[in-house]
Scaffold this motif. Structure first.
Motif, PDB file in Angstrom:
ATOM      1  N   SER A  59      -0.124 -12.286   8.613  1.00  0.00           N
ATOM      2  CA  SER A  59      -1.212 -11.167   8.808  1.00  0.00           C
ATOM      3  C   SER A  59      -0.606 -10.023   9.281  1.00  0.00           C
ATOM      4  CB  SER A  59      -2.460 -11.889   9.708  1.00  0.00           C
ATOM      5  OG  SER A  59      -3.035 -11.035  10.150  1.00  0.00           O
TER       6      SER A  59
ATOM      7  N   GLY B 189      -2.537  -7.387  10.505  1.00  0.00           N
ATOM      8  CA  GLY B 189      -3.415  -7.148  11.784  1.00  0.00           C
ATOM      9  C   GLY B 189      -3.182  -7.889  12.983  1.00  0.00           C
TER      10      GLY B 189
ATOM     11  N   ASP C  68      -3.261  -3.703  -1.758  1.00  0.00           N
ATOM     12  CA  ASP C  68      -3.920  -2.505  -2.080  1.00  0.00           C
ATOM     13  C   ASP C  68      -3.646  -1.524  -2.991  1.00  0.00           C
ATOM     14  OD1 ASP C  68      -5.145  -3.032   0.565  1.00  0.00           O
ATOM     15  OD2 ASP C  68      -3.839  -1.932   1.796  1.00  0.00           O
TER      16      ASP C  68
ATOM     17  N   VAL D 168      -4.098 -12.377  -1.664  1.00  0.00           N
ATOM     18  CA  VAL D 168      -4.409 -11.946  -0.304  1.00  0.00           C
ATOM     19  C   VAL D 168      -5.682 -12.010   0.061  1.00  0.00           C
ATOM     20  CG1 VAL D 168      -3.838 -10.060   1.304  1.00  0.00           C
ATOM     21  CG2 VAL D 168      -2.139 -10.597  -0.368  1.00  0.00           C
TER      22      VAL D 168
HETATM   23  C1  UD1 Z   1      -4.007  -4.864   6.488  1.00  0.00           C
HETATM   24  C2  UD1 Z   1      -4.466  -3.675   5.691  1.00  0.00           C
HETATM   25  C3  UD1 Z   1      -5.137  -3.769   4.515  1.00  0.00           C
HETATM   26  C4  UD1 Z   1      -4.150  -4.695   3.590  1.00  0.00           C
HETATM   27  C5  UD1 Z   1      -3.958  -5.857   4.291  1.00  0.00           C
HETATM   28  C6  UD1 Z   1      -2.939  -6.702   3.686  1.00  0.00           C
HETATM   29  C7  UD1 Z   1      -5.108  -2.220   7.876  1.00  0.00           C
HETATM   30  C8  UD1 Z   1      -5.975  -1.399   8.645  1.00  0.00           C
HETATM   31  N1  UD1 Z   1      -5.177  -2.981   6.669  1.00  0.00           N
HETATM   32  O1  UD1 Z   1      -5.392  -5.523   6.706  1.00  0.00           O
HETATM   33  O2  UD1 Z   1      -5.240  -2.427   3.745  1.00  0.00           O
HETATM   34  O3  UD1 Z   1      -5.053  -4.780   2.290  1.00  0.00           O
HETATM   35  O4  UD1 Z   1      -3.246  -5.727   5.577  1.00  0.00           O
HETATM   36  O5  UD1 Z   1      -1.807  -6.101   3.162  1.00  0.00           O
HETATM   37  O6  UD1 Z   1      -3.882  -2.334   8.252  1.00  0.00           O
HETATM   38  N2  UD1 Z   1      -6.312 -13.690   7.832  1.00  0.00           N
HETATM   39  C9  UD1 Z   1      -6.487 -14.939   8.308  1.00  0.00           C
HETATM   40  N3  UD1 Z   1      -6.785 -14.905   9.506  1.00  0.00           N
HETATM   41  C10 UD1 Z   1      -6.608 -14.242  10.528  1.00  0.00           C
HETATM   42  C11 UD1 Z   1      -5.788 -12.782   9.976  1.00  0.00           C
HETATM   43  C12 UD1 Z   1      -6.108 -12.409   8.643  1.00  0.00           C
HETATM   44  O7  UD1 Z   1      -6.847 -16.061   7.694  1.00  0.00           O
HETATM   45  O8  UD1 Z   1      -6.418 -14.231  11.898  1.00  0.00           O
HETATM   46  C13 UD1 Z   1      -6.461 -13.490   6.080  1.00  0.00           C
HETATM   47  C14 UD1 Z   1      -7.288 -12.693   5.818  1.00  0.00           C
HETATM   48  O9  UD1 Z   1      -8.429 -13.039   5.594  1.00  0.00           O
HETATM   49  C15 UD1 Z   1      -6.504 -12.177   4.431  1.00  0.00           C
HETATM   50  C16 UD1 Z   1      -5.028 -12.476   4.831  1.00  0.00           C
HETATM   51  O10 UD1 Z   1      -4.809 -13.144   5.882  1.00  0.00           O
HETATM   52  O11 UD1 Z   1      -6.822 -13.130   3.324  1.00  0.00           O
HETATM   53  C17 UD1 Z   1      -4.485 -10.854   4.945  1.00  0.00           C
HETATM   54  O12 UD1 Z   1      -4.988 -10.521   6.026  1.00  0.00           O
HETATM   55  P1  UD1 Z   1      -4.197  -9.220   7.087  1.00  0.00           P
HETATM   56  O13 UD1 Z   1      -2.690  -9.267   6.747  1.00  0.00           O
HETATM   57  O14 UD1 Z   1      -4.402  -9.676   8.246  1.00  0.00           O
HETATM   58  O15 UD1 Z   1      -4.887  -7.935   6.722  1.00  0.00           O
HETATM   59  P2  UD1 Z   1      -5.444  -6.888   7.484  1.00  0.00           P
HETATM   60  O16 UD1 Z   1      -4.559  -6.611   8.704  1.00  0.00           O
HETATM   61  O17 UD1 Z   1      -6.938  -7.039   7.972  1.00  0.00           O
END
Ligand code: UD1
Length: 458
Positions: free
Chosen positions: A185, A187, A328, A350
């Motif tokens: 992830s 974030g 994206d 994703v």
């Molecule tokens: C960031 C980007 C977004 C991009 C995404 C994937 C920012 C502000 N946004 O979002 O534009 O589309 O990366 O490249 O930087 N997940 C979980 N549990 C968690 C965290 C994430 O299940 O605790 C899942 C999410 O639901 C999603 C996947 O992991 O299905 C990817 O999410 P993540 O990489 O965390 O994306 P963001 O950081 O939210």
């Protein structure tokens, strides 16, 4: 003569709740020229959160003009930080940072604001941050962030939609830990990397995200004195330090915006130069563009040119974490595949709900079927202009691209998504020769302001 937009963000914010803006595009116009790529939204937002790690403040450059950036400024200011904005430069004075509770109304509107939990907790030993809501592309849980902070010794309770994290003990410092992320992830990697910069001891993040924005954040943290090794690989090591100082740091160019303009060239059969870009960040998008038929030429280390060949042919795309094809950019490529010869299968892995733009592209004549997380695209000869609604940020860019290629006039509603993440997209497109304008209409669809009223010719 150059068009200087007073800023689309300001314009959007100034219109009343009963008004909305729409974009009109008259398609099939040849584009040409050079476009300047703004700083990366996803880097800017998280590096702004990272500024909270500095004990006195920092200067950030190349910040794009976006509604999301404005919201992030408001959130950080609510924590006691002073921010001065001068164009693309933001100056942070963090000496007054004294609050660990960003306001619910603001955080609930900006998911990236949740990532501030890492630096707030690292600096103050306590953070109460509202859970980010789901959004149109998916539920977007946060358990990876929470589990990582717990592994570093934080107590985390979630009550009434607020994530309450705190560190006990006299030092109030997080403890270094070895953390394996079930999924890379973006974030969670960013939250935990920021939290670990001021922790006691060494933190290792395994299966970390490798996105360029993670590396940009790591470089910013290193510039303020953090010890981080391995960002850009799936194993990041952070050795905690006692204090982080100030820095003058410039955000990387936005690879998603760049890819959007590359598609704009290919879809309109036009040659466009892009500057500045980091071509390595665009490898997957460029590879797909070349499979589809456009050429992408490296004119300088930070300049790319898309050269159409008159051919667009279908190809399959699967979105995955970096360095694979980014989610994206999926919607924008779908707009192009909709008019490419033959069939394409697009698989979104994703986010669980990121194919809503299919319905809007179909209004424009695209032939696309959705099965689960697959979109099966049968290329049509041409799209036709229609009134469509942007369902999320990147979907709105896809509709702009579709409108540029389509026969006749396209009207796009739901522009609050576009303004979140594209810095003056219409002005940049117009400079390339696109026939595109934004008008403000009231609830009944009547025109209340014309774009010329918000453009100053200099
Ligand atoms: C960031 C980007 C977004 C991009 C995404 C994937 C920012 C502000 N946004 O979002 O534009 O589309 O990366 O490249 O930087 N997940 C979980 N549990 C968690 C965290 C994430 O299940 O605790 C899942 C999410 O639901 C999603 C996947 O992991 O299905 C990817 O999410 P993540 O990489 O965390 O994306 P963001 O950081 O939210």
């Amino acid at each position: 003569m150059e068009d200087k937009l007073i800023t689309s963000t300001t314009t959007t914010q100034n219109i009343s709740a009963t008004e909305q803006s729409v974009i009109h595009i008259w398609g099939q116009t040849q584009l040409s020229g050079e476009v300047q790529i703004s700083g990366a939204k996803n880097s800017a937002l998280v590096v702004m959160a990272g500024s909270l790690l500095c004990s006195s403040g920092c200067r950030l450059r190349n910040i794009p003009g976006l509604v999301d950036v404005d919201k992030m400024c408001q959130i950080i200011e609510a924590l006691g930080v002073k921010i001065q904005r001068n164009g693309e430069v933001l100056d942070f004075d963090t000496t007054g940072f004294n609050c660990h509770t960003p306001p619910f109304e603001l955080v609930s509107k900006l998911r990236a604001a949740f990532f501030a939990i890492g630096p707030i907790l690292a600096r103050m030993g306590v953070a109460k941050v509202p859970m980010p809501g789901g959004c149109s592309i998916g539920a977007r849980p946060i358990e990876l962030h929470v589990r990582g902070l717990q592994a570093m010794g934080a107590h985390v309770e979630i009550e009434h939609g607020i994530v309450n994290a705190y560190v006990t003990g006299s030092s109030k410092r997080l403890q270094g830990a070895k953390i394996y992320l079930d999924y890379p992830s973006v974030g969670a990697t960013e939250t935990l990397m920021m939290a670990a910069t001021l922790a006691d001891g060494e933190t290792i993040l395994e299966n970390a995200a490798k996105e360029p924005e993670v590396v940009d954040l790591a470089n910013f943290c290193i510039a303020i004195g953090a010890k981080i090794f391995g960002a850009g690989t799936d194993r990041i090591t952070i050795v905690g330090v006692d204090k982080l100082h100030s820095a003058d740091y410039s955000i990387i160019p936005d690879r998603v915006e760049a890819a959007t303009f590359l598609v704009a060239g290919a879809i309109t059969n036009s040659e466009i130069s892009l500057f500045p870009v980091i071509p390595d960040h665009l490898t997957a998008a460029v590879a797909k563009l070349e499979q589809i038929g456009a050429k992408v030429v490296l004119d300088a280390p930070d300049r790319l040119r898309v050269v159409p060949t008159g051919i667009l042919r279908g190809t399959d795309i699967e979105t995955l974490p970096y360095p694979a094809f980014p989610t994206d950019m999926q919607a924008q490529f779908m707009a192009m595949l909709a008019i490419s010869e033959g069939n394409s299968v697009i698989t979104e892995t994703v986010f669980e709900n990121r194919l809503q733009h299919v319905a809007e592209l179909k209004r424009m004549g695209a032939n696309i079927k959705v099965k689960g997380n697959h979109a099966i695209v049968e290329g049509v000869a041409m799209l036709s202009g229609a009134t469509v609604t942007a369902t999320d940020l990147r979907a709105s860019a896809a509709l702009v691209l579709a409108g540029l290629a389509a026969q006749g006039k396209t009207t796009i509603q739901g522009l609050h998504h576009l303004d979140r993440g594209y810095d003056r997209l219409e002005a940049k497109m117009r400079n390339l020769g696109a026939k595109i304008e934004r008008v403000h209409v009231n609830g009944d669809g009547d025109l209340v302001a014309h774009p010329e009223e918000v453009i100053v010719r200099v």
